[in-house]
Design a protein around this motif. Structure first.
Motif, mmCIF file in Angstrom:
data_model
loop_
_atom_site.group_PDB
_atom_site.id
_atom_site.type_symbol
_atom_site.label_atom_id
_atom_site.label_comp_id
_atom_site.label_asym_id
_atom_site.label_seq_id
_atom_site.Cartn_x
_atom_site.Cartn_y
_atom_site.Cartn_z
ATOM 1 N N UNK A 1 -1.103 -3.627 -13.943
ATOM 2 C CA UNK A 1 -2.072 -3.348 -12.890
ATOM 3 C C UNK A 1 -2.907 -4.595 -12.605
ATOM 4 N N UNK A 2 -3.399 -4.666 -11.371
ATOM 5 C CA UNK A 2 -4.248 -5.792 -10.999
ATOM 6 C C UNK A 2 -5.558 -5.761 -11.786
ATOM 7 N N UNK A 3 -5.987 -6.925 -12.246
ATOM 8 C CA UNK A 3 -7.281 -7.061 -12.907
ATOM 9 C C UNK A 3 -8.318 -7.182 -11.796
ATOM 10 N N UNK A 4 -9.336 -6.326 -11.802
ATOM 11 C CA UNK A 4 -10.324 -6.362 -10.706
ATOM 12 C C UNK A 4 -11.045 -7.709 -10.611
ATOM 13 N N UNK A 5 -11.399 -8.069 -9.395
ATOM 14 C CA UNK A 5 -12.168 -9.298 -9.176
ATOM 15 C C UNK A 5 -13.529 -9.167 -9.857
#
Length: 111
Positions: free
Chosen positions: A44-48
Motif C-alpha cells: 500500500x502507498x505510504x501516506x504523504x
C-alpha cells in the motif's frame, strides 16, 4: 510508522559581539514522505507526511518564512546566517501537512 517525529533542535552561539555574523543550525525529525512510495510489506502507498512551513522569528519579529514540499529529504537540516544586533530569543516553528506543529527556541546575548 514507528519513526520519531518532531524533536526540533537549534544550535547557535549563546553570545556574540554586536554586528557579528552568526550561524544558526536546526534539525527536526520527520520522514518527509511523498505519498508515492509503497510499503514493502503491504504494497500500500505510504501516506504523504512532510514539513510544509518553517517560520523563524527573533524577539517576535519575522526573520524567515519558508515553504517546503516533498522534495526535501527526511529529517531536514536548515542553516542560515544572521547579524547579531541585539540580545534576544530566536524561535522556530515547523508545521507539517498533518496539522503537526513543533517549536524550539534559543537565546543569544549580544555585547
Amino acid at each position: 510508522m514507528a519513526e520519531a517525529l518532531g524533536n526540533p533542535m537549534i544550535r547557535m552561539p549563546g553570545s556574540a559581539k554586536k554586528g557579528e555574523i552568526i550561524e544558526v543550525r536546526s534539525l527536526i525529525m520527520n520522514p518527509m514522505t511523498t505519498g508515492l512510495a509503497k510499503d514493502k510489506k503491504t504494497g500500500k502507498l505510504i501516506p504523504a507526511h512532510f514539513i510544509q512551513t518553517v517560520t523563524v522569528t527573533f524577539n517576535d519579529k519575522p526573520l524567515l518564512d519558508i515553504d517546503w514540499s516533498t522534495a526535501v529529504s527526511a529529517n531536514p537540516y536548515l542553516a542560515f546566517k544572521m547579524r547579531a544586533e541585539e540580545s534576544g530569543t530566536l524561535q522556530m516553528v515547523w508545521k507539517d501537512n498533518s496539522n503537526g506543529s513543533w517549536t524550539a527556541t534559543s537565546k543569544i546575548t549580544v555585547s
